[in-house]
Design an enzyme around this catalytic site. Structure first.
Site, PDB file in Angstrom:
ATOM      1  N   SER A 127       0.853  -1.183   0.000  1.00 58.33           N
ATOM      2  CA  SER A 127       0.000   0.000   0.000  1.00 58.33           C
ATOM      3  C   SER A 127       0.888   1.232   0.000  1.00 58.33           C
ATOM      4  O   SER A 127       2.117   1.144   0.001  1.00 58.33           O
ATOM      5  CB  SER A 127      -0.901   0.010   1.240  1.00 58.33           C
ATOM      6  OG  SER A 127      -0.119   0.094   2.426  1.00 58.33           O
ATOM      7  N   LYS A 128       0.255   2.405   0.010  1.00 54.69           N
ATOM      8  CA  LYS A 128       1.019   3.648  -0.021  1.00 54.69           C
ATOM      9  C   LYS A 128       1.971   3.781   1.160  1.00 54.69           C
ATOM     10  O   LYS A 128       3.059   4.331   1.044  1.00 54.69           O
ATOM     11  CB  LYS A 128       0.069   4.849  -0.068  1.00 54.69           C
ATOM     12  CG  LYS A 128      -0.652   5.004  -1.392  1.00 54.69           C
ATOM     13  CD  LYS A 128      -1.521   6.253  -1.407  1.00 54.69           C
ATOM     14  CE  LYS A 128      -2.208   6.417  -2.757  1.00 54.69           C
ATOM     15  NZ  LYS A 128      -3.065   7.621  -2.799  1.00 54.69           N
ATOM     16  N   ARG A 129       1.553   3.258   2.304  1.00 52.44           N
ATOM     17  CA  ARG A 129       2.421   3.378   3.474  1.00 52.44           C
ATOM     18  C   ARG A 129       3.678   2.520   3.345  1.00 52.44           C
ATOM     19  O   ARG A 129       4.667   2.749   4.021  1.00 52.44           O
ATOM     20  CB  ARG A 129       1.671   3.005   4.749  1.00 52.44           C
ATOM     21  CG  ARG A 129       1.180   1.575   4.811  1.00 52.44           C
ATOM     22  CD  ARG A 129       0.250   1.350   5.995  1.00 52.44           C
ATOM     23  NE  ARG A 129      -0.323   0.026   6.013  1.00 52.44           N
ATOM     24  CZ  ARG A 129       0.241  -1.020   6.590  1.00 52.44           C
ATOM     25  NH1 ARG A 129       1.410  -0.870   7.194  1.00 52.44           N
ATOM     26  NH2 ARG A 129      -0.333  -2.207   6.576  1.00 52.44           N
ATOM     27  N   HIS A 130       3.637   1.519   2.447  1.00 48.48           N
ATOM     28  CA  HIS A 130       4.807   0.683   2.213  1.00 48.48           C
ATOM     29  C   HIS A 130       5.703   1.254   1.120  1.00 48.48           C
ATOM     30  O   HIS A 130       6.865   0.887   1.016  1.00 48.48           O
ATOM     31  CB  HIS A 130       4.388  -0.732   1.790  1.00 48.48           C
ATOM     32  CG  HIS A 130       3.628  -1.481   2.830  1.00 48.48           C
ATOM     33  ND1 HIS A 130       2.390  -2.038   2.584  1.00 48.48           N
ATOM     34  CD2 HIS A 130       3.919  -1.763   4.122  1.00 48.48           C
ATOM     35  CE1 HIS A 130       1.963  -2.652   3.669  1.00 48.48           C
ATOM     36  NE2 HIS A 130       2.853  -2.500   4.616  1.00 48.48           N
ATOM     37  N   GLY A 131       5.153   2.080   0.275  1.00 46.46           N
ATOM     38  CA  GLY A 131       5.921   2.596  -0.844  1.00 46.46           C
ATOM     39  C   GLY A 131       5.238   2.429  -2.180  1.00 46.46           C
ATOM     40  O   GLY A 131       5.844   2.651  -3.220  1.00 46.46           O
TER      41      GLY A 131
END
Length: 513
Positions: A265-269
């Site tokens: 997801s966005k929080r992972h990159g």
């Protein structure tokens, strides 16, 4: 899914549905992103594997923009896709295909399937279908449409627009099978498949219809995509049969997971590739990292793009999901940065960050001799291209870095000990005079034969003689020379490489603090 041998209960396709396969053996693959969001790295990895396979085999790589979702598709996302791929060097061989320009074609193909007996019009509402699925689930059956319109013989031309969908007429017995280049043979019973929708009530095609028609029309030989599409493949195989097109080869790539082993997801990159560009990652490094998320070539970790093209193949694509590791990405980027010359890095810095470089540094200075010497010293520890800006700026800027009465002066440790402050200020004057004696008309200490190690050896006995620790001396000198109390600029390298007139002027201001 099981290993039962497939049967072929489907009727033969009518002539008007028969598509001609590619006339030659050349590999033809495609990347087909949907412009409903920015191109994140999961999509880039899919594009990369398609592109590498085409380039290795002398084939063609095509780009298709799947923009049939007219409400969510946006030109800014299309622009992001194109810009990201160009930056990464993933080039396509024919003009991009835009599905939104082919809506009439998909509908005509679906209606032809109805005429040929492979599809039918269905007037059941979404609420009706949901009730069927709920009832089936309550009875322990697979939640599916109950096919009540399958044999009614309804013709789309006799029905009002918006009152029906067109469904595939999936055989009620038998099975379909395909050989995945990564996972081997996969077989699915037709009884497991729903009569899936081909044309929605809005008139828009579904993914399974439009993707097959485009792959048929574009003569795709290999379908390389994420393993989240495995469940779509059996449905699409029926469409290939009905359109009279040979089954292409399939390769379903493992997913990319975040460090917590959950969906990326966005929080992972999982952000736009252009975000990585802005952060200072090199395109070759990002491709290298993504290639290693699911593929290997022995124990090698760092690859050039040429090596990726040479070595890539599905025999070493793993089944298990790859795990996104930001630290490894930074390390690989650092390795690629080390392979660049100082001149290449300086030129890249200006090309990528030209409009964001400090305006008080002359543009030419960023690629000048002083910059190149400093870049060479910073390069071994560099992880991001953008990390060059902070250490270079104070070295390249003319004049003093610290204004009189600047708040940073009040943070110096010597403020707690007036005697120490006086000792350091006197020592700086001695150092400035001593180093000035070495210049003898030269512009820099480096030109006078001194390097960072020699400067360190020269200052240590002077500190001992003055009763000042080297660390105590360096804090005000760093502030004077670089403008910050602590920072990334290699201080001794800066002192020996910068014009001595600038260094001397900055050192002299320490006595004024």
């Amino acid at each position: 899914m099981n290993d039962q041998r497939p049967q072929s209960p489907q009727p033969q396709p009518s002539p008007e549905l028969t598509a001609q396969p590619s006339s030659g053996p050349s590999v033809r693959v495609r990347f087909a992103p949907s412009p409903t969001g920015f191109l994140h790295i999961g999509g880039v990895r899919t594009a990369l594997f398609n592109w590498l396979y085409a380039r290795k085999n002398g084939g063609q790589f095509l780009l298709r923009i799947e923009d049939t979702d007219l409400e969510r598709s946006d030109q800014k996302y299309t622009d992001d896709i194109l810009t990201s791929l160009r930056w990464l060097g993933i080039d396509w061989d024919e003009e991009p295909i835009y599905q939104s320009k082919r809506l009439g074609h998909y509908r005509a193909k679906a209606e032809a399937l109805v005429v040929a007996g492979h599809a039918y019009a269905c007037t059941c509402s979404e609420e009706d279908v949901e009730a069927m699925r709920t009832a089936a689930e309550a009875e322990g059956r697979k939640p599916m449409y109950d096919r009540r319109c399958r044999d009614r013989g309804l013709k789309p031309s006799d029905l009002p627009n918006g009152s029906y969908v067109i469904r595939a007429k999936v055989p009620l017995s038998g099975a379909v099978a395909f050989t995945d280049l990564i996972r081997g043979t996969i077989t699915v019973q037709n009884s497991e498949l729903d009569d899936f929708v081909l044309i929605r009530s809005s008139g828009a095609p579904t993914y399974n219809l439009s993707v097959v028609i485009d792959d048929v029309d574009s003569r795709m030989t290999h379908i390389i995509r994420g393993d989240d599409h495995i469940n779509n493949t059996p449905k699409q195989l029926h469409l290939y049969t009905w359109f009279g097109y040979p089954q292409p080869a399939f390769a379903h790539l493992p997913m990319i997971l975040g460090p917590d082993k959950k969906k990326l997801s966005k929080r992972h990159g999982a952000v736009s590739a252009n975000v990585y560009r802005a952060d200072g990652y090199l395109p070759d490094a990002l491709l290298n990292f993504l290639a290693r998320l699911g593929w290997s070539h022995g124990d090698q970790e760092v690859f050039t793009v040429s090596e990726l093209k040479e070595f890539f193949g599905f025999d070493h694509v793993q089944h298990a999901s790859g795990v996104f590791n930001p630290e490894k990405l930074s390390w690989i980027n650092g390795e690629h940065l080390k392979r660049k010359s100082a001149a290449e890095l300086a030129a890249l810095l200006v090309a990528e960050y030209g409009d964001r470089l400090p305006s008080d540094v002359p543009r030419a200075a960023w690629t000048g001799p002083l910059s190149l010497r400093m870049v060479a010293g910073i390069q071994p520890k560099l992880r991001l291209l953008s990390e060059l800006i902070a250490p270079l700026a104070p070295v390249l800027k003319p004049g003093r870095m610290v204004a009189p009465g600047a708040p940073e002066i009040g943070t110096l440790k010597w403020n707690k000990d007036p005697a120490q402050k006086s000792a350091i200020q006197k020592l700086v004057l001695r150092i400035e005079a001593d180093l000035s004696s070495l210049i003898e008309g030269r512009d820099t200490l480096h030109a006078a034969g001194m390097d960072a190690a020699a400067l360190d050896l020269r200052l240590r006995p002077m500190c001992a003689d003055a009763g000042v620790k080297l660390g105590e001396l360096m804090q005000p000198i760093r502030l004077a020379v670089t403008g910050v109390v602590s920072g990334a600029t290699p201080l001794f390298e800066a002192i020996v490489e910068m014009p001595w007139a600038v260094v001397r002027d900055r050192l002299r201001q320490i006595g004024e603090w």
